[in-house]
Design a protein around this motif. Structure first.
Motif, PDB file in Angstrom:
ATOM      1  N   LYS A 189       0.833  -1.207   0.000  1.00  0.00           N
ATOM      2  CA  LYS A 189       0.000   0.000   0.000  1.00  0.00           C
ATOM      3  C   LYS A 189       0.868   1.257   0.000  1.00  0.00           C
ATOM      4  N   ILE A 190       1.936   1.238   0.789  1.00  0.00           N
ATOM      5  CA  ILE A 190       2.838   2.392   0.832  1.00  0.00           C
ATOM      6  C   ILE A 190       3.472   2.616  -0.527  1.00  0.00           C
ATOM      7  N   GLY A 191       3.912   1.543  -1.162  1.00  0.00           N
ATOM      8  CA  GLY A 191       4.513   1.653  -2.491  1.00  0.00           C
ATOM      9  C   GLY A 191       3.527   2.211  -3.507  1.00  0.00           C
ATOM     10  N   GLN A 192       2.304   1.752  -3.467  1.00  0.00           N
ATOM     11  CA  GLN A 192       1.281   2.240  -4.388  1.00  0.00           C
ATOM     12  C   GLN A 192       1.011   3.722  -4.136  1.00  0.00           C
ATOM     13  N   GLN A 193       0.929   4.122  -2.883  1.00  0.00           N
ATOM     14  CA  GLN A 193       0.675   5.520  -2.567  1.00  0.00           C
ATOM     15  C   GLN A 193       1.839   6.411  -3.007  1.00  0.00           C
ATOM     16  N   GLN A 194       3.065   5.943  -2.830  1.00  0.00           N
ATOM     17  CA  GLN A 194       4.219   6.723  -3.270  1.00  0.00           C
ATOM     18  C   GLN A 194       4.201   6.897  -4.783  1.00  0.00           C
ATOM     19  N   TYR A 195       3.837   5.837  -5.489  1.00  0.00           N
ATOM     20  CA  TYR A 195       3.735   5.916  -6.948  1.00  0.00           C
ATOM     21  C   TYR A 195       2.680   6.940  -7.355  1.00  0.00           C
ATOM     22  N   GLU A 196       1.516   6.892  -6.702  1.00  0.00           N
ATOM     23  CA  GLU A 196       0.440   7.821  -7.026  1.00  0.00           C
ATOM     24  C   GLU A 196       0.842   9.261  -6.708  1.00  0.00           C
ATOM     25  N   ILE A 197       1.551   9.471  -5.603  1.00  0.00           N
ATOM     26  CA  ILE A 197       1.998  10.825  -5.243  1.00  0.00           C
ATOM     27  C   ILE A 197       2.961  11.360  -6.296  1.00  0.00           C
ATOM     28  N   TRP A 221       3.159  10.486  -9.407  1.00  0.00           N
ATOM     29  CA  TRP A 221       2.409  10.713 -10.648  1.00  0.00           C
ATOM     30  C   TRP A 221       1.623  12.017 -10.559  1.00  0.00           C
ATOM     31  N   LEU A 222       1.020  12.286  -9.390  1.00  0.00           N
ATOM     32  CA  LEU A 222       0.252  13.522  -9.224  1.00  0.00           C
ATOM     33  C   LEU A 222       1.171  14.752  -9.230  1.00  0.00           C
ATOM     34  N   LYS A 223       2.386  14.634  -8.732  1.00  0.00           N
ATOM     35  CA  LYS A 223       3.320  15.734  -8.746  1.00  0.00           C
ATOM     36  C   LYS A 223       3.706  16.110 -10.183  1.00  0.00           C
ATOM     37  N   LYS A 224       3.761  15.110 -11.067  1.00  0.00           N
ATOM     38  CA  LYS A 224       4.160  15.344 -12.451  1.00  0.00           C
ATOM     39  C   LYS A 224       3.060  16.045 -13.248  1.00  0.00           C
ATOM     40  N   THR A 225       1.818  15.868 -12.848  1.00  0.00           N
ATOM     41  CA  THR A 225       0.728  16.474 -13.613  1.00  0.00           C
ATOM     42  C   THR A 225       0.339  17.816 -13.123  1.00  0.00           C
TER      43      THR A 225
END
Length: 91
Positions: free
Chosen positions: A77-85, A87-91
């Motif tokens: 879950k932590i890994g998935q959340q870090q990935y999503e964060i 990705w959101l920073k890039k957009t």
């Protein structure tokens, strides 16, 4: 009124069995000291001699497995959340 069952920890069982194996005192004396039926001590002793000290540690093994599984899920879950964060920073 019914009596509540007493539960002995693996350490207590181990200590009682070791005293029984030493043979310094009779099983009936050990049973009277710990307020356990002599047949119960004989059963614990038999289990110990057949399977060793691990015979009394079943709950510890189960809880360790549960903790490891929970830890793996949390890391995912932590890994998935870090990935999503990221990705959101890039957009």
């Amino acid at each position: 009124m019914s009596k509540r069952r007493r539960k002995f920890t693996s350490e207590q069982k181990f200590q009682i069995v070791i005293e029984a194996i030493k043979g310094e005192r009779q099983i009936s004396e050990i049973a009277a000291q710990y307020q356990v039926h002599p047949n119960q001590i004989s059963n614990w002793k038999k289990q110990f001699l057949e399977k060793g000290a691990t015979v009394f540690n079943t709950k510890a093994d189960d809880s360790k497995k549960i903790l490891e599984e929970t830890q793996e899920d949390l890391f995912k879950k932590i890994g998935q959340q870090q990935y999503e964060i990221e990705w959101l920073k890039k957009t």
